[in-house]
Design a protein around this motif. Sequence first.
Motif, short mmCIF file in Angstrom:
data_model
loop_
_atom_site.label_atom_id
_atom_site.label_comp_id
_atom_site.label_asym_id
_atom_site.label_seq_id
_atom_site.Cartn_x
_atom_site.Cartn_y
_atom_site.Cartn_z
N LEU A 218 35.96 41.72 44.99
CA LEU A 218 36.49 40.39 45.25
C LEU A 218 37.36 40.44 46.49
CD1 LEU A 218 37.68 39.47 41.63
CD2 LEU A 218 35.52 38.84 42.70
N GLY A 219 37.40 39.35 47.24
CA GLY A 219 38.31 39.28 48.37
C GLY A 219 39.75 39.32 47.90
N VAL A 220 40.66 39.55 48.83
CA VAL A 220 42.07 39.69 48.47
C VAL A 220 42.57 38.43 47.77
CG1 VAL A 220 44.39 40.08 49.34
CG2 VAL A 220 42.46 41.30 50.35
N THR A 221 42.29 37.26 48.34
CA THR A 221 42.74 36.01 47.74
C THR A 221 42.06 35.77 46.40
OG1 THR A 221 43.09 35.08 49.95
CG2 THR A 221 43.03 33.54 48.11
N ASP A 222 40.74 35.99 46.34
CA ASP A 222 40.00 35.78 45.10
C ASP A 222 40.49 36.71 43.99
OD1 ASP A 222 38.48 33.79 46.17
OD2 ASP A 222 36.82 35.10 46.73
N SER A 223 40.78 37.96 44.33
CA SER A 223 41.24 38.90 43.31
C SER A 223 42.63 38.50 42.80
CB SER A 223 41.26 40.34 43.85
OG SER A 223 42.14 40.46 44.95
N ALA A 224 43.48 37.98 43.68
CA ALA A 224 44.80 37.54 43.26
C ALA A 224 44.69 36.35 42.30
CB ALA A 224 45.66 37.17 44.47
N ILE A 225 43.82 35.40 42.62
CA ILE A 225 43.62 34.24 41.74
C ILE A 225 43.01 34.70 40.41
CG2 ILE A 225 42.32 32.09 41.45
CD1 ILE A 225 42.62 31.70 44.48
N HIS A 226 42.02 35.61 40.49
CA HIS A 226 41.39 36.11 39.27
C HIS A 226 42.41 36.78 38.37
CE1 HIS A 226 39.37 39.38 36.92
NE2 HIS A 226 38.54 38.39 36.63
N PHE A 227 43.28 37.62 38.96
CA PHE A 227 44.27 38.32 38.15
C PHE A 227 45.27 37.34 37.55
CE2 PHE A 227 48.40 40.33 37.57
CZ PHE A 227 48.04 41.30 36.64
N ALA A 228 45.73 36.36 38.33
CA ALA A 228 46.70 35.39 37.81
C ALA A 228 46.12 34.62 36.62
CB ALA A 228 47.11 34.42 38.92
N GLU A 229 44.85 34.21 36.76
CA GLU A 229 44.22 33.47 35.66
C GLU A 229 44.02 34.36 34.44
OE1 GLU A 229 43.40 30.09 35.62
OE2 GLU A 229 44.70 30.19 37.36
N TYR A 230 43.57 35.60 34.69
CA TYR A 230 43.33 36.51 33.56
C TYR A 230 44.65 36.87 32.87
CZ TYR A 230 42.28 40.50 30.70
OH TYR A 230 42.20 41.34 29.63
N MET A 231 45.68 37.22 33.66
CA MET A 231 46.96 37.63 33.07
C MET A 231 47.59 36.48 32.31
SD MET A 231 48.47 40.51 32.88
CE MET A 231 49.97 41.14 32.16
#
Length: 404
Positions: A218-231
């Motif tokens: 995942l791109g840096v921004t996409d991975s940050a959004i993915h982690f925020a949603e998952y966490m």
Amino acid sequence: MAPELTRKPEETIEDYLVRLGNNLDTYNLTWTTAADLLNKESMEEYTEAKWRKDYNAFLKWKQYIVANIDGDLAKDIKDATIEQRKERIKLQTEKIEYNKALREVARAELLEERIIESVNNRPTISVPEIYIKPNNSKKDFILPVCDIHDGVEFKLAGWEGEILNAYSPEIMEKRMWNLLEQFITINDQYKINHVTLPNLGDSVDGILRMSQLMSLKLGVTDSAIHFAEYMSQWLNELSKYCVVDYYSIFGNHDQMRMLSGKRDEFPHENAQKWITTLINANLRGNKNVTVTNCNEFMYIDVLGTKILGVHGENEKNLENSIKDYALTYNKRIDMLLSAHLHHSHEKTIGMNGSTRDIEFIQCPSLIGIDHYSLKLKKTSTAGAKVMVIEEGQGRTVTHNIRLK
């Protein structure tokens, strides 16, 4: 009026004219505004054309005069010219650095404002309406999570082709759910029903070096959004079983660096900051979860135990770090939690009173061994620690959790 625009006591009108003319761009002047200053000092009402022509005449004859005189006078004129150029460069440098600082702050504020705006306009996660029995046992759980590196994907093979470790966003989620299940089992055993949960940083992998581009799924921004949603979902599920105090600390991989950027060049542009903003917004209706952004350091009191949390990239020796931080900030530290090295290590270095130790705990990582840690020969399986803190005693029990 800016100090550089004011006529100096030792300056003649001619000196003042030459200085303003030499620095129009530096002082953000036009000949019209320069003429107003010169007219005010000379008590005249000349047009800007008159002052501009006088200055141009000076430039026309300056080089000829300097080239055709000898001795000390020529040297003084040349030295004065050099000094003028140096002062001009100083002012330009100051303006460049000031504008750079303004851009850094404005960019960080704009990013955070846009994220908050988008989050406030979207529905939150469906939070549970569950009553959690209060903790009356004078015990608390500490569950640090760290080095999750969401967004990266790799397979690390051994000498005979065996898989030493594999990782991806899907494996990250699987390990986190496994961690949740094991913690719930431990909570059922102790019935403490409260957990202090520090995230010690490196939630996303980021781009610290070009080689990481090959492993990012995942791109840096996409991975940050993915982690925020998952966490957010993970904490929401955990809150069905206990009250959660979640703390977030910056990691070095969380820094938003450009490919050519240097470490700490933009320290405020850290993905962990707005990941925490997203989590907080998602869970704003959940009374069982509190979310705190701690930036670089977390200093909290858990039932009388003073705990300092850091990511760890700046710690060369954790034993010395406890002493240095305690002296620098004049704070008692019973426990130092750190991450970064992807493996577990702990040591008791003293005691506070007769029952509480002074100790550091290097926490294991969720990602486990990767290519970089293998290169450094710092290897460890993925995992986490669940620690029981008791009032008046500090850490009394530790459960080491292994995650596959």
